[in-house]
Design an enzyme around this catalytic site. Structure first.
Site, PDB file in Angstrom:
ATOM      1  N   TYR A   1       0.889  -1.148   0.082  1.00  0.00           N
ATOM      2  CA  TYR A   1       0.136   0.094  -0.106  1.00  0.00           C
ATOM      3  C   TYR A   1       0.743   1.268   0.074  1.00  0.00           C
ATOM      4  O   TYR A   1       0.607   2.418  -0.848  1.00  0.00           O
ATOM      5  CB  TYR A   1      -0.949  -0.112   1.300  1.00  0.00           C
TER       6      TYR A   1
ATOM      7  N   PHE B   1     -24.100  10.697 -27.354  1.00  0.00           N
ATOM      8  CA  PHE B   1     -23.201  10.133 -27.907  1.00  0.00           C
ATOM      9  C   PHE B   1     -22.815   8.744 -27.312  1.00  0.00           C
ATOM     10  O   PHE B   1     -22.673   7.857 -27.942  1.00  0.00           O
ATOM     11  CB  PHE B   1     -21.789  10.585 -28.831  1.00  0.00           C
TER      12      PHE B   1
ATOM     13  N   THR C   1     -12.462  16.676 -24.539  1.00  0.00           N
ATOM     14  CA  THR C   1     -13.715  16.722 -23.857  1.00  0.00           C
ATOM     15  C   THR C   1     -13.599  16.809 -22.065  1.00  0.00           C
ATOM     16  O   THR C   1     -14.299  17.487 -21.437  1.00  0.00           O
ATOM     17  CB  THR C   1     -14.496  15.306 -24.176  1.00  0.00           C
TER      18      THR C   1
END
Ligand SMILES: *Cc1c(COP(=O)(O)O)cnc(C)c1O
Length: 482
Positions: A80, A455, A133
């Site tokens: 971790y 879309f 985008t």
């Protein structure tokens, strides 16, 4: 001498790798493809991959890994905190980009979230060569606005400008002066500008942008997701850099930027992402968002296996023989299509071959989604799926009217090192056939239209039974062939 181009004959690109693991493909007969397309609501995003012969939707997370990347994945250190894998990746970033601090994130848009949260406020304006985008969404969500400062050439479909991704320096100055330097948190340069066809910026242009940033004291941020292609184009198209190595070019780019971020789904042929910088101050500002949104600082939401693959993939990106594969195949595909009269975006860029639907199906009005219709027709006649980049990808305005896109493109992406030249030739042949029969293609209309990101999820149907006419003509010309 530069070895960057591997061609035999005059124009046939040569693969500098061999295939050692294969995945079987399925090419269903055209009647089944029509059914699959109908079920998917004429939206290539909604096709099931089992019905797809060549998946040319995107280059994201689907590039082929090398044997060395796969081997590295076995060595991953699953801790971790303080993972050896992270240290390896961090050192690779330091070595390649010369940036001391590295923040891991699960993918490119996660980097954009962190950078926007850190720097964008209500009223901020971010100048950039072109938007992507997810980049734009993160800036807007934080109260900012995007100003695109591209050259006029950028939006021309056919051009011989080798660097359509360059910033217009006069426009950049103008945006800074008009909005006030205090409202500009950073200038963003996107390598291999995705949405205008994987078009590169020159290194000279980046030097000019840096000069402006220095003058005003503004940070320069590089979106390096498509850097591999851009490096290839700098080396092959920019005279000054012909004799520099990819490593030297990368370092020169990195030295000009304050912050570099990337999606490793593209850069480095792995999955994941990250941000790097030499400023401790910048690093400290962004660090807490990594732990808040991504994970601990030594994995940032990525699996250690992906981080191992990424470290090797970044090293392989410094290899000319590796990064030339995508751009050369795209150039080949674009040239072959052009020989048959098919209108494509020129010059060929990175990422994929872009077909100009506005011209291909000039009988279909934009209100009936010509690029969407062409993408559906290409799938029906070939089993290859591309992506609509036109009006379907836009959003209606507040009055419910269509926002007509500047361009109507179908992007046939070429995931790096994935397809063979004969598969590319097959798609070219089928698209050329479709071009001869283009008048058979008709429009599309929505039957289910989500108000955001339509879309991705929207479903459409044909405006007439044109898909059946296409099948009939296909059978007439190809007999019982698939
Ligand atoms: C894909 C992409 C992103 C977003 O990366 P993800 O890993 O998909 O989140 C950002 N910028 C550019 C230029 C891209 O191509």
């Amino acid at each position: 001498m530069s070895k960057i181009k591997f061609y035999y004959g005059n124009e046939v690109p040569l693969e500098m790798h061999k295939v050692r693991i294969v995945q079987k493909l399925n090419l269903p007969p055209i009647e089944q493809r029509v059914e699959a397309m109908e079920e998917a609501g004429y939206n290539t995003f909604l096709l099931k991959n089992k019905d797809v012969f060549m998946d040319m939707l995107t280059d994201s997370g689907v590039n082929a890994m090398s044997d060395k990347q796969q081997a590295a994945m076995l060595e991953a250190d699953d801790s971790y905190a303080g993972s050896t894998t992270f240290t390896k990746l961090e050192s690779k970033i330091q070595e390649i980009f010369g940036k001391e601090y590295f923040l891991p994130a699960h993918q490119g848009r996660a980097c954009e979230n962190i950078i926007s949260k850190t720097y964008v406020k209500q009223g901020s304006v971010v100048p950039m060569n072109y938007h992507f985008t997810t980049t734009k969404s993160h800036i807007v969500v934080n109260g900012g606005r995007v100003e695109e400062v591209f050259k006029d050439e950028a939006l021309k479909i056919t051009s011989d400008d080798p660097f359509k991704g360059n910033m217009d320096i006069a426009k950049l100055r103008d945006v800074i002066e008009t909005n006030g330097v205090e409202n500009i948190p950073f200038v963003r340069m996107e390598a291999g500008t995705n949405l205008i066809g994987g078009q590169p910026h020159s290194l000279q242009n980046l030097h000019e942008v840096r000069k402006v940033c220095d003058e005003y004291g503004i940070l320069l941020v590089l979106d390096a997701s498509l850097l591999a292609d851009n490096l290839h184009f700098i080396k092959t198209r920019e005279e000054t850099y012909q004799n520099k190595s990819i490593r030297e070019i990368t370092r020169e780019i990195a030295d000009l930027c304050d912050i570099i971020y990337f999606s490793a789904r593209k850069l480095g042929c792995a999955r994941g992402g990250g941000i790097c910088t030499n400023s401790k101050d910048v690093y400290m500002k962004m660090r807490e968002y990594v732990t808040l949104y991504e994970g601990f600082l030594t994995y940032g939401g990525m699996s250690v296996r992906e981080m191992e693959a990424m470290a090797v993939g970044l090293e392989e990106t410094m290899d000319e023989e590796m990064i030339n594969q995508g751009p050369q195949f795209i150039e080949y595909m674009s040239n072959e299509l052009m020989k048959k009269g098919v209108p494509v975006v020129t010059p060929a860029g990175g990422l994929g071959c872009h077909i100009n639907a506005m011209e291909f199906v000039d009988h279909i009005p934009q209100s009936e989604y010509p690029a969407g219709a062409l993408a559906a027709a290409i799938y029906i006649i070939s089993g290859a799926r591309g992506m609509e980049r036109g009006t379907m990808s836009e959003q209606r305005d507040e009055n419910g009217n269509e926002t007509l896109s500047h361009m109507e493109l179908v992007r046939m992406a070429l995931p790096r090192r994935v397809y063979t030249l004969s598969q590319i030739n097959y798609v070219v042949d089928r698209i050329a056939w479709l071009y001869e029969n283009r008048k058979l293609i008709g429009g599309l209309k929505f039957v289910e239209e989500p108000s955001v990101l339509r879309f991705f999820f929207g479903k459409l149907t044909t405006t007439s039974q044109w898909q059946q006419e296409l099948v009939a003509k296909f059978r007439e010309d190809f007999g019982d062939s698939l």
